[in-house]
Design a protein around this motif. Structure first.
Motif, PDB file in Angstrom:
ATOM      1  N   LYS A 128       0.854  -1.193   0.000  1.00 37.28           N
ATOM      2  CA  LYS A 128       0.000   0.000   0.000  1.00 37.28           C
ATOM      3  C   LYS A 128       0.890   1.243   0.000  1.00 37.28           C
ATOM      4  O   LYS A 128       1.875   1.311   0.733  1.00 37.28           O
ATOM      5  CB  LYS A 128      -0.893  -0.023   1.242  1.00 37.28           C
ATOM      6  CG  LYS A 128      -1.930   1.063   1.267  1.00 37.28           C
ATOM      7  CD  LYS A 128      -2.853   0.915   2.454  1.00 37.28           C
ATOM      8  CE  LYS A 128      -3.858   2.044   2.464  1.00 37.28           C
ATOM      9  NZ  LYS A 128      -4.773   1.954   3.596  1.00 37.28           N
ATOM     10  N   PRO A 129       0.548   2.258  -0.817  1.00 37.78           N
ATOM     11  CA  PRO A 129       1.389   3.467  -0.854  1.00 37.78           C
ATOM     12  C   PRO A 129       1.295   4.251   0.452  1.00 37.78           C
ATOM     13  O   PRO A 129       0.294   4.162   1.155  1.00 37.78           O
ATOM     14  CB  PRO A 129       0.800   4.274  -2.008  1.00 37.78           C
ATOM     15  CG  PRO A 129      -0.584   3.767  -2.198  1.00 37.78           C
ATOM     16  CD  PRO A 129      -0.589   2.342  -1.718  1.00 37.78           C
TER      17      PRO A 129
ATOM     18  N   CYS B 105       0.774   9.872  -0.777  1.00 32.11           N
ATOM     19  CA  CYS B 105       0.917   9.635  -2.216  1.00 32.11           C
ATOM     20  C   CYS B 105      -0.330  10.130  -2.937  1.00 32.11           C
ATOM     21  O   CYS B 105      -1.421  10.164  -2.373  1.00 32.11           O
ATOM     22  CB  CYS B 105       1.116   8.149  -2.497  1.00 32.11           C
ATOM     23  SG  CYS B 105       2.772   7.569  -2.108  1.00 32.11           S
ATOM     24  N   ILE B 106      -0.137  10.525  -4.187  1.00 32.12           N
ATOM     25  CA  ILE B 106      -1.259  10.916  -5.033  1.00 32.12           C
ATOM     26  C   ILE B 106      -1.384   9.868  -6.135  1.00 32.12           C
ATOM     27  O   ILE B 106      -0.466   9.094  -6.378  1.00 32.12           O
ATOM     28  CB  ILE B 106      -1.065  12.334  -5.630  1.00 32.12           C
ATOM     29  CG1 ILE B 106       0.208  12.402  -6.492  1.00 32.12           C
ATOM     30  CG2 ILE B 106      -1.036  13.380  -4.514  1.00 32.12           C
ATOM     31  CD1 ILE B 106       0.379  13.704  -7.241  1.00 32.12           C
ATOM     32  N   THR B 107      -2.498   9.888  -6.826  1.00 28.83           N
ATOM     33  CA  THR B 107      -2.688   8.938  -7.915  1.00 28.83           C
ATOM     34  C   THR B 107      -1.886   9.365  -9.140  1.00 28.83           C
ATOM     35  O   THR B 107      -1.504  10.541  -9.269  1.00 28.83           O
ATOM     36  CB  THR B 107      -4.175   8.836  -8.307  1.00 28.83           C
ATOM     37  OG1 THR B 107      -4.591  10.088  -8.861  1.00 28.83           O
ATOM     38  CG2 THR B 107      -5.051   8.457  -7.115  1.00 28.83           C
ATOM     39  N   VAL B 108      -1.666   8.436 -10.037  1.00 30.73           N
ATOM     40  CA  VAL B 108      -0.989   8.743 -11.292  1.00 30.73           C
ATOM     41  C   VAL B 108      -1.798   9.791 -12.056  1.00 30.73           C
ATOM     42  O   VAL B 108      -1.242  10.732 -12.632  1.00 30.73           O
ATOM     43  CB  VAL B 108      -0.792   7.460 -12.130  1.00 30.73           C
ATOM     44  CG1 VAL B 108      -0.336   7.789 -13.545  1.00 30.73           C
ATOM     45  CG2 VAL B 108       0.202   6.532 -11.448  1.00 30.73           C
ATOM     46  N   SER B 109      -3.102   9.676 -12.031  1.00 30.79           N
ATOM     47  CA  SER B 109      -3.971  10.638 -12.699  1.00 30.79           C
ATOM     48  C   SER B 109      -3.791  12.046 -12.131  1.00 30.79           C
ATOM     49  O   SER B 109      -3.711  13.030 -12.880  1.00 30.79           O
ATOM     50  CB  SER B 109      -5.430  10.190 -12.568  1.00 30.79           C
ATOM     51  OG  SER B 109      -6.286  11.127 -13.144  1.00 30.79           O
ATOM     52  N   GLU B 110      -3.731  12.157 -10.807  1.00 29.52           N
ATOM     53  CA  GLU B 110      -3.505  13.470 -10.179  1.00 29.52           C
ATOM     54  C   GLU B 110      -2.134  14.019 -10.570  1.00 29.52           C
ATOM     55  O   GLU B 110      -1.995  15.210 -10.861  1.00 29.52           O
ATOM     56  CB  GLU B 110      -3.595  13.364  -8.657  1.00 29.52           C
ATOM     57  CG  GLU B 110      -4.987  13.165  -8.134  1.00 29.52           C
ATOM     58  CD  GLU B 110      -4.996  12.908  -6.641  1.00 29.52           C
ATOM     59  OE1 GLU B 110      -5.683  13.668  -5.928  1.00 29.52           O
ATOM     60  OE2 GLU B 110      -4.315  11.953  -6.187  1.00 29.52           O
TER      61      GLU B 110
END
Length: 117
Positions: A4-5, A9-14
């Motif tokens: 689990k990050p 962490c943010i999403t790749v999309s963000e």
């Protein structure tokens, strides 16, 4: 199995959205001012980062250390491109003092041409 990050962490999309926003709102002005594109991404190996984190932890006795990331520019005959450096801090609050007893980390690999996220 993937771990689990970490919490922040943010999403790749963000990340893509943030980087696109930077390109649209800052990179254009930098390119106009310099007359050419500038770097916008930097690469450090995991080992380099771990060595730096170990150095900061070992060199900070009375505080929980933090790392502040500064945008910078070389401004030399060698390069007018952007760079960044990671500076140790004496704490983790927004106004924490920099730890000037420890050297900042620089000398990462600058992507050229810049690699869009």
């Amino acid at each position: 199995m993937m771990s689990k990050p970490p919490l922040n962490c943010i999403t790749v999309s963000e990340a893509r959205k943030f980087h696109d926003n930077w390109l649209k709102t800052r990179a254009l002005y930098i390119e106009k001012g310099l007359g050419s594109p500038d770097v916008c991404e930097f690469l450090f190996t995991v080992d380099e980062l771990q060595q730096f984190l170990d150095y900061v932890k070992a060199g900070t006795e009375k505080h929980e250390p933090g790392i502040r990331i500064y945008l910078a520019a070389y401004g030399t005959d060698k390069s007018e491109k952007a760079t960044l450096f990671l500076a140790p801090t004496l704490g983790t609050k927004a106004g924490a003092e920099n730890n000037y007893n420890l050297d900042p980390l620089n000398k990462g690999i600058q992507g050229w041409p810049p690699k869009k996220y």
